[in-house]
Write an enzyme that holds these catalytic residues in place. Structure first.
Site, PDB file in Angstrom:
ATOM      1  CG  ASP A  52      -1.494  -1.323   1.479  1.00  0.00           C
ATOM      2  OD1 ASP A  52      -1.647  -2.084   0.776  1.00  0.00           O
ATOM      3  OD2 ASP A  52      -2.032  -1.046   2.766  1.00  0.00           O
ATOM      4  CD  GLU A  65      -6.819  -5.227   4.200  1.00  0.00           C
ATOM      5  OE1 GLU A  65      -6.129  -5.801   4.914  1.00  0.00           O
ATOM      6  OE2 GLU A  65      -6.625  -5.241   3.000  1.00  0.00           O
TER       7      GLU A  65
HETATM    8  C1  FRU Z   1      -3.678  -3.645   3.009  1.00  0.00           C
HETATM    9  C2  FRU Z   1      -3.092  -4.021   4.337  1.00  0.00           C
HETATM   10  C3  FRU Z   1      -3.356  -3.113   5.196  1.00  0.00           C
HETATM   11  C4  FRU Z   1      -2.175  -3.260   6.353  1.00  0.00           C
HETATM   12  C5  FRU Z   1      -1.060  -3.527   5.346  1.00  0.00           C
HETATM   13  C6  FRU Z   1      -0.070  -4.411   5.861  1.00  0.00           C
HETATM   14  O1  FRU Z   1      -3.359  -4.015   1.810  1.00  0.00           O
HETATM   15  O2  FRU Z   1      -3.464  -5.369   4.473  1.00  0.00           O
HETATM   16  O3  FRU Z   1      -4.722  -3.156   5.978  1.00  0.00           O
HETATM   17  O4  FRU Z   1      -1.924  -1.992   6.961  1.00  0.00           O
HETATM   18  O5  FRU Z   1      -1.775  -4.015   4.297  1.00  0.00           O
HETATM   19  O6  FRU Z   1       1.083  -4.521   5.178  1.00  0.00           O
END
Ligand code: FRU
Length: 542
Positions: free
Chosen positions: A61, A242
């Protein structure tokens, strides 16, 4: 960390089990890279030429995006030690034009039993946090701490934390009072903060993934937070939620007619399979987000059927997008980018020594479509500086056959196309890009179903995951029997913008480097190219 991965695999399994009635689900292999770790050249097979990638190692992300003192900051989830997910830390890249990026390295590292998960960052202009001394402007990052415990019974597993910078974003210090918000739900992550003028407070949106909720918190100083309300479950609730983002936008550019956009990811169960994003349009009163049912034709029900979901992108590879904060008022654009991947096959993608790419930065707007309001996305104008070798064709017939545009000087591995196509009498028509001997990616329109589609079933290397070969579709009405497409193709991706940016399809592809042909096709009748503009796009890494 294990339980986080475990929960991700379990939710992915749940969809497979649900969809196929099967029991048992193998997690994706750790990596199936076809290439060996090697020197970083930015010319590696499949290396995007005008999309952001880190030189090496795993990325997911985008995180902590803000503008400060002439520079755009992009952070992202990063594994400093390898090409698979793990040791999550924030890596920083900086740009003066949102096109060319300077890699800076890890600025908020994993330490001890705490990984640094996703979140946002803002410029604390008035030093409300008190992190700065007189005259200093703190930059404050909000992230999720993900704790692992050995043998202990944890009170909380994920909690919201702060890190601040007093040198304009160059270095960050973790706040000694972390974490600042805890919750008994072990899944509680991805905090994103905005200043809310009307209620004179900082607003945080943060996901409760398993509950399919976004929680709102308010604060005056970024250190102490009060729970305000929860939003959800609503819309697409099959997968976990998320990475929320929340911002106000003018409708059709009218500052007297604004709405708030709640953007939240869902994984799996999104429109194209696996991970994707949905949005909601409404108002915010300083405490609660209130859905605008009229603008969205959206009924407030707990499990909306798919047609009621407003999807941000109809492709397989646009996830976890968050927008830049603190863009100067005279610019006024809301801009974001998203992770061009999908949890269904993220680790299996055949690239090395890095993994994943971000989409191009896009503007995000709200526009009226009939009596409703929709999000519209468009590649940022700054990308036009990469244009080279302009070619144009007009009034060109596609007569039930495949026509290579090679003779028109139109072919390549990284390019942009703007085209207006008339459906004529065809039932199916469009373009083949990154076409070669035995492969092509189709960008087409199916007249009978009324769908714009991108089909990568035969796009090149598709065998690394059973989820990868796929065709994604977006419902689209012909306008005067025509469609207008804005297409960006890179060494390993396709982004298609249509219907004024209200329909977008993003898909990764892994074609052979020699597959550079661009062809037109029609089936069941004649279609016509009203006009087509083509540019090769220069590399941002040269
Ligand atoms: C989304 C996620 C988020 C988390 C991160 C961990 O892709 O699962 O919710 O903070 O990636 O790398």
């Amino acid at each position: 960390m294990e339980s986080y991965i475990y929960r991700k695999v379990i939710t992915a399994c749940a969809t497979v089990i649900f969809a196929a009635g099967l029991w048992g689900c193998e997690p994706e292999p750790e990596t199936t890279s076809v290439q060996k770790e090697g020197e970083v050249t930015f010319k590696e097979r499949y290396r995007p030429q005008f999309h952001y990638t880190p030189p090496e190692h795993w990325m997911n992300d985008p995180n902590g995006m803000f503008y400060y003192d002439g520079k755009y900051y992009l952070h992202h989830q990063y594994n400093p030690f390898g090409n698979t997910w793990g040791h999550m830390s924030w890596y920083q890249a900086v740009s003066e034009d949102l096109v060319h990026w300077e890699h800076k390295g890890v600025v908020i590292p994993e330490e001890g039993n705490e990984m640094i998960f996703s979140g946002g960052a803002i410029v604390d202009h008035d030093n409300t946090s008190g992190f700065g001394d007189e005259g200093e402007t703190p930059i404050v990052a909000t992230y999720s701490s993900h704790y692992s415990y050995e043998g202990e019974d944890p009170d909380f597993e994920q909690a919201q934390s702060l890190a601040y910078s007093l040198d304009g974003g160059e270095t960050f210090t973790k706040y000694e009072g972390n974490p600042v918000i805890t919750d008994e739900d072990p899944d509680f992550r991805d905090p994103n903060v905005k200043w809310h003028e009307e209620s004179d407070q900082w607003i945080m949106v943060v996901a409760l993934p398993i509950q399919r909720k976004v929680a709102f918190y308010g604060s005056e100083n970024l250190r102490e937070w009060e729970h305000l309300s929860n939003f959800g479950p609503i819309g697409s609730t099959e997968g976990i939620w998320e990475c929320p983002d929340f911002f106000e936008l003018a409708v059709d550019g009218d500052p007297d007619n604004t709405r708030w956009v709640m953007h939240v990811d869902v994984s799996p169960g999104a429109v194209a399979g696996g991970s994707g994003s949905q949005y909601f349009i409404g108002d915010f009163d300083g405490t609660e987000f209130i859905l605008d049912e009229e603008a969205t034709s959206f009924e407030i029900v707990e499990d909306a059927v798919d047609e009621e979901v407003l999807w941000t992108d109809y492709g397989t590879d646009f996830y976890a997008a968050i927008s830049w904060s603190d863009i100067p008022e005279e610019d006024g654009r809301r801009m974001w980018l998203g992770w061009m991947s999908n949890w269904e096959y993220a680790t299996a993608k055949p690239t090395s020594p890095w993994k994943s790419a971000q989409s191009v930065p896009r503007t995000v707007d709200l526009i009226s479509v009939d009596d409703e309001i929709r999000m519209a996305q468009s590649p940022i104008e700054e990308l036009q500086q990469l244009r080279q070798d302009h070619q144009q064709i007009e009034n060109f017939e596609i007569n039930g056959e495949q026509i290579s545009l090679q003779d028109q000087g139109i072919s390549g591995k990284a390019f942009e196309i703007k085209a207006e196509l008339d459906a004529g009498s065809a039932e199916n028509f469009g373009l083949e890009v990154r076409a070669g001997d035995k492969q092509e990616t189709l960008i087409g329109y199916d007249v009978n179903s009324g769908n714009l589609y991108v089909d990568r079933t035969n796009s090149g290397d598709v065998g690394f995951s059973e989820h990868f070969p796929s065709r994604s579709e977006a419902p689209l009405d012909l306008n005067d029997n025509t469609i207008e497409l804005h297409i960006l193709v890179d060494w390993s991706s396709v982004e298609v913008f249509a219907a004024d940016g209200t329909k977008v399809l993003t898909k990764r592809i892994f074609p052979h480097p020699d597959s550079r042909d661009i062809r037109l096709f029609s089936e069941g009748g004649e279609a016509n190219v009203v006009a087509l503009d083509f540019w090769k796009l220069a590399s941002i890494w040269d």
